[in-house]
Design an enzyme around this catalytic site. Structure first.
Site, short mmCIF file in Angstrom:
data_model
loop_
_atom_site.label_atom_id
_atom_site.label_comp_id
_atom_site.label_asym_id
_atom_site.label_seq_id
_atom_site.Cartn_x
_atom_site.Cartn_y
_atom_site.Cartn_z
N GLY A 139 0.87 -1.18 0.00
CA GLY A 139 0.00 0.00 0.00
C GLY A 139 0.90 1.22 0.00
CB ILE A 209 -2.60 7.10 -15.46
CG1 ILE A 209 -2.94 7.41 -16.92
CG2 ILE A 209 -3.64 7.74 -14.53
CD1 ILE A 209 -3.16 8.87 -17.26
CG HIS A 281 -5.61 6.16 -9.18
ND1 HIS A 281 -4.51 5.34 -9.14
CD2 HIS A 281 -5.79 6.60 -7.90
CE1 HIS A 281 -4.04 5.30 -7.90
NE2 HIS A 281 -4.80 6.06 -7.14
CB SER A 404 30.08 2.03 12.96
OG SER A 404 31.10 2.74 12.32
CG HIS A 481 27.40 5.44 16.46
ND1 HIS A 481 27.61 4.09 16.30
CD2 HIS A 481 28.61 6.02 16.26
CE1 HIS A 481 28.88 3.86 15.99
NE2 HIS A 481 29.51 5.02 15.97
CG ASP A 489 30.40 11.50 13.56
OD1 ASP A 489 31.36 12.10 13.03
OD2 ASP A 489 30.20 10.28 13.40
CG HIS A 493 26.14 11.56 12.35
ND1 HIS A 493 25.94 12.60 11.46
CD2 HIS A 493 26.72 10.56 11.65
CE1 HIS A 493 26.39 12.23 10.27
NE2 HIS A 493 26.86 11.00 10.35
C1 LIG Z 1 4.36 6.06 -0.26
C2 LIG Z 1 3.02 6.38 -0.83
N1 LIG Z 1 2.75 7.64 -1.20
C3 LIG Z 1 1.53 7.98 -1.66
C4 LIG Z 1 0.56 7.04 -1.76
C5 LIG Z 1 -0.84 7.42 -2.22
N2 LIG Z 1 -1.07 6.87 -3.55
C6 LIG Z 1 -1.75 5.73 -3.74
S1 LIG Z 1 -1.81 5.28 -5.35
C7 LIG Z 1 -0.92 6.64 -5.82
C8 LIG Z 1 -0.55 6.92 -7.25
C9 LIG Z 1 -0.52 5.73 -7.96
O1 LIG Z 1 -0.15 5.91 -9.30
P1 LIG Z 1 0.34 4.59 -9.98
O2 LIG Z 1 1.37 3.99 -9.11
O3 LIG Z 1 0.72 4.94 -11.36
O4 LIG Z 1 -0.91 3.65 -9.93
P2 LIG Z 1 -2.11 3.62 -10.96
O5 LIG Z 1 -2.59 5.03 -11.12
O6 LIG Z 1 -1.57 3.07 -12.19
O7 LIG Z 1 -3.14 2.77 -10.30
C10 LIG Z 1 -0.60 7.41 -4.72
C11 LIG Z 1 0.16 8.69 -4.79
C12 LIG Z 1 0.88 5.73 -1.38
N3 LIG Z 1 -0.01 4.73 -1.43
N4 LIG Z 1 2.12 5.42 -0.95
#
Ligand SMILES: Cc1ncc(C[n+]2csc(CCOP(=O)(O)OP(=O)(O)O)c2C)c(N)n1
Length: 684
Positions: A139, A209, A281, A404, A481, A489, A493
Site C-alpha cells: 500500500g 497515469i 484510478h 561501527s 551510536h 560527529d 548524527h
Molecule cells: C508512499 C506512498 N505515497 C503515496 C501514496 C498514495 N497513492 C496511492 S496510489 C498513488 C498513485 C498511484 O499511481 P500509480 O502507481 O501509477 O498507480 P495507478 O494510477 O496506475 O493505479 C498514490 C500517490 C501511497 N499509497 N504510498
C-alpha cells in the site's frame, strides 16, 4: 478507446477448455474480463477503492497466474511456492479477484462483496497474515518491490543451504509508476541487480497515469534504461498482448539477471470514458460507466457473477501446480531426516530454544568471569559471536557501517552473487531498502534477518519498520551510536527524538541495554519474539558492566528491574536506560552520601514494562516520593513511568559536536545533576 471493438468481437466466442497454458485469445480475454468485472463490482459496492489498476493489469495477471505462477490454493504456506507481490497495493482488488478465481477457499465471493468492510479478509490494501495468499502487506508504494528483493535473497540463500530440490522458486512483482517513483525502489533495484537475483521478475504496469494525471506532469524517467543500468534485463511490451507477456516472462526465467518487463497498459481498460485517465484510478466508476464497460468488454453477467466455464478455467489454473507440489513433497520426504527437520523448523520459525539459551548462558558466564566495560555495540558483537553459530537462521548485515555497528562476527562470510550461502549482507548505504528487504526475508520464512545502521537513521527506514510491526515479523535492527554519547560527529548524527519516535510504533520493541549482560539478554528476547520486530539501541562509548554476578534469569524480560536497591525505604527511584544507567548508579551513591535512600531501576524496554502484569509493573516502578527519569533523549513517553510531575534529566534540544564527556556535562546529564534534582524535589 481502442480496445472496444477487439473485445466485443471476442466476447461471444466459445472458450477452449483443456490445457490452460495454451488457452485461446478468446479464453484469455474472458478470464481477464472476470478480474475486471469483479474489480469494478467490488469497488462500486464498497463505494471506495481502485478499479483502474486491476482492470489495466488483468491481462498481465491472467498470463502469470494461468501459465507461470507456481502455487497451490490448498496450501498457501507451501515453502517452495512462487511469491507474488502486488507492490501497487491500492490495486488490491486484483489480488482478491485472483485468489477467488483460482480457488483459495477463504476468498469467497461473499468476501469480494464485503470489500473494504470491517471483519472481511478483503482489506483496503493487501495485508499479510490477514488474507491467505497475500505474501506481504503493501500500500505504501515502493515497499512491495523492496520486500520482493528480500524474498529473492531469502530464496537463493536457502537454496544454497538446503539445495534446489527444496528451494527453487521465483518472486514476481506487479509494480506501478508510483512504486518506481519512490526512492526506496532505487535502493531495491540497485541491490537486486548487484546480487544478480535472476529469480526476481518485475512486471511494471506501465500505464503512464497516477493520481494527479499523466505521469508527464512529474516524471520522465526511461525505466527500461534505469533498470538496465542497475544490472537488470529489461524490456518493453504491450501489456494487453498475452502472447507477448508470456514470451517476456519465459525469457526472464532463463536470464542470469533479474528482469523488469515494462508492460504498456491502459488504466481502467474497458471503461468507455474513463479508461486511460486518472478518473478510474481511485474511485468507483459509477453505474453508467460500468454498464458501458460491460458492453465494451462483452461481459453480460450481473455483478459478482462469473460464468461457470470461466470459473472452471480459473479453478483449473489453480490446480496447475499440483504435480509440482506432489513432486516437491516427495523430495522433502526423501531428504535425510536431520536436514528435513532443520528445514521444517526453519520454515516454521521456531528458534532452537535450547541452543539459544545455551549460547546466552555461555556469554553470561564469560561476562561473570571476566566483566567487560565495553560499548553495548561491542557487547552485541560479543553476544553475536555465540548467537550466530547457534542460530543458522540469523542473516546479518549493515548499511555500510559494518565496523561501527559490529554486526559481522569473525566467521561470517559475505552473501554475494557468487556465494548466496554467505550470512552477512553489505546492503550499501540503503537503509530503507535494507529494512524493506529484511521484511521480505522474514515473510519469506526460514530466516531471521538482523542488520545495522546508526540510530539517527532509523528515520530512513521507519516506513519499513512500521510495516514489520504491522505484519508482526521478527526483524531485528541493531542501531548504534544511540545518543549524544557518540560525541564528535555532532547533532546531525546524535539521535534525540528517535527513541520516542520508535516507541510510538505499536508492536515494536525498543531495547536500550545498559551493559554487556543486558545486551545479550535483549538479544535473547528479540530472537525469541515471533510476533514482531525489535530495535536494539546501542552505544558507541564504553559502559561499565553493572551486573557482575551470574543471573540465570533474563532480568530484562519484564522490561525493567531494580538494579540497585535503596538503603532502607527509597525516597527516590531513579529510572534510566542504556548509557544513563551508570549515571543513575553514581547519583544513587551521591544521594546515599547525603543520607537520601535511592534505588535505581534499569529500563531496557518500555514496551515490555508496560506489558508486564500490573502487580509486577507496580513493584518495579515502586512508590518512592520522587521519581526521576534519566535518558539522553527527549522526555516524550517518560511520563508513563515517572508521572507528569516526575523529574526528567535528558535532552530538550539537538546535541552538539564535542567529545562525549563534554556533551554530558554541557547538557547537564550527570550524576550531580540527578542527585541535585532529587534533593531539590525532596525539599532539601
Ligand atoms: C508512499 C506512498 N505515497 C503515496 C501514496 C498514495 N497513492 C496511492 S496510489 C498513488 C498513485 C498511484 O499511481 P500509480 O502507481 O501509477 O498507480 P495507478 O494510477 O496506475 O493505479 C498514490 C500517490 C501511497 N499509497 N504510498
Amino acid at each position: 478507446m481502442t480496445n472496444r471493438t477487439s473485445l466485443a468481437a471476442v466476447a461471444t466466442a466459445t472458450p477452449s477448455s483443456g490445457n490452460p497454458a495454451q488457452q485461446s485469445r478468446t479464453q484469455h480475454d474472458r478470464m481477464a474480463n472476470a478480474i475486471r468485472a469483479l474489480a469494478m463490482d467490488a469497488v462500486e459496492q464498497a463505494k471506495s477503492g481502485h478499479p483502474g489498476l486491476p482492470m489495466g493489469a488483468a491481462d498481465i495477471a491472467t498470463v502469470l497466474f494461468t501459465q507461470f505462477l507456481k502455487f497451490d490454493p490448498a496450501d498457501p504456506a507451501w515453502p517452495d511456492r512462487d511469491r507474488f507481490v502486488l507492490s501497487a497495493g491500492h490495486g488490491s482488488m486484483l489480488i482478491y479477484a485472483l485468489l477467488h478465481l483460482v480457488g483459495y477457499e477463504a476468498m469467497t465471493i461473499d468476501q469480494l462483496k464485503r470489500f473494504r468492510q470491517l471483519g472481511s479478509i478483503t482489506a483496503g490494501h493487501p495485508e499479510y497474515g490477514h488474507t491467505p495468499g497475500v505474501e506481504t502487506t503493501t500500500g505504501p508504494l515502493g515497499q512491495g518491490i523492496a520486500n520482493a528483493v528480500g524474498m529473492a535473497i531469502a530464496e537463493r540463500h536457502l537454496a544454497a543451504e538446503f539445495g534446489n530440490g527444496l528451494v527453487d522458486h521465483h518472486t514476481y512483482v506487479l509494480a506501478s509508476d508510483g512504486d518506481l517513483m519512490e526512492g526506496i525502489s532505487q535502493e531495491a533495484i540497485a541491490l537486486a541487480g548487484h546480487l544478480k537475483l535472476n529469480r526476481l521478475i518485475v512486471l511494471f504496469d506501465d500505464n503512464g497515469i497516477s493520481i494527479d494525471g499523466p505521469l508527464s506532469l512529474a516524471d520522465s524517467v526511461d525505466q527500461v534504461k534505469r533498470f538496465e543500468s542497475a544490472g537488470w534485463a529489461a524490456t518493453r511490451i504491450d501489456g494487453h498482448d498475452p502472447a507477448a507477456i508470456a514470451a517476456a516472462i519465459e525469457k526472464a526465467k532463463t536470464s542470469g539477471r533479474p528482469t523488469m518487463i515494462a508492460c504498456k497498459t491502459t488504466i481502467g481498460f474497458g471503461a468507455p470514458t474513463k479508461a486511460g485517465t486518472e478518473k478510474c484510478h481511485g474511485s468507483p466508476l459509477g453505474g453508467d460507466e460500468i454498464k458501458g464497460a460491460r458492453e465494451a468488454l462483452g461481459w453480460s453477467e450481473p455483478p459478482f457473477v462469473v460464468p461457470d466455464d470461466i470459473l472452471a478455467a480459473w479453478r483449473a489454473a489453480g490446480q496447475r501446480s499440483k504435480e509440482a507440489y506432489r513432486a516437491w513433497q516427495t523430495r522433502l520426504k526423501a531428504t535425510p531426516a536431520e536436514q528435513r527437520a532443520e528445514f521444517e523448523r526453519r520454515m516454521r520459525g521456531d528458534v532452537p530454544t535450547d541452543r539459544l539459551a545455551g549460547a546466552v548462558t555461555a556469554v553470561k558466564e564469560k561476562l561473570a568471569a571476566t566483566p567487560k566495560d565495553i560499548a553495548t555495540r561491542a557487547a552485541s558483537e560479543f553476544a553475536l559471536e555465540s548467537l550466530v553459530p547457534a542460530l543458522p537462521e540469523m542473516l546479518g548485515g549493515s548499511a555500510d557501517l559494518t565496523g561501527s555497528n559490529n554486526t559481522r562476527t569473525k566467521n561470517m562470510t559475505v552473501l554475494s552473487a557468487s556465494d548466496y550461502g554467505g550470512r552477512f549482507i553489505h546492503y550499501g548505504i540503503r537503509e530503507h531498502g535494507m529494512a524493506a528487504a529484511m521484511n521480505g526475508m522474514a515473510v519469506h520464512g526460514g530466516i531471521i534477518p538482523y542488520s545495522g545502521t546508526f540510530l539517527v537513521f532509523s528515520d530512513y527506514c521507519r516506513p519499513s519498520i512500521r510495516l514489520a510491526a504491522l505484519m508482526g515479523q521478527r526483524v531485528i535492527h541493531v542501531m548504534t551510536h544511540d545518543s549524544i554519547g557518540l560525541g564528535e560527529d555532532g547533532p546531525t548524527h546524535q539521535p534525540v527524538e528517535h527513541l520516542a519516535a520508535l516507541r510510538a510504533i505499536p508492536n515494536l520493541l525498543v531495547f536500550r541495554p545498559a551493559d554487556a549482560v543486558e545486551t545479550v539478554e535483549c538479544w535473547q528476547l528479540a530472537l525469541e519474539r515471533r510476533s514482531g520486530p525489535s530495535v536494539l539501541a546501542l552505544t558507541r562509548q564504553n559502559l561499565k558492566q553493572q551486573r557482575l554476578t551470574l543471573d540465570a534469569e533474563n532480568r530484562c524480560a519484564n522490561g525493567a528491574y531494580e538494579l540497585a536497591a535503596a538503603d532502607g525505604k527509597a525516597d527516590v527511584s531513579i529510572f534510566a536506560t542504556g548509557s544513563e544507567v551508570e549515571i543513575a548508579v553514581a547519583a544513587r551513591a551521591l544521594l546515599a552520601a547525603r543520607g537520601v535512600p535511592a534505588r535505581v531501576v534499569s529500563v531496557p524496554s518500555f514496551e515490555l514494562l508496560f506489558a508486564a502484569p500490573e502487580a509486577t509493573r507496580k513493584a518495579i516502578v515502586g512508590d518512592a516520593r520522587v521519581k526521576i527519569g534519566v535518558e539522553a533523549a527527549v522526555r516524550q513517553g517518560w511520563d508513563a513511568i515517572i508521572g507528569a510531575d516526575g523529574v526528567f534529566v535528558g535532552m530538550s534540544t539537538f546535541g552538539a559536536s564535542a567529545p562525549y564527556k563534554d556533551l554530558y556535562a554541557h547538557f547537564g546529564i550527570t550524576a550531580e545533576a540527578v542527585a541535585q534534582a532529587a534533593v531539590k524535589r525532596l525539599g532539601g
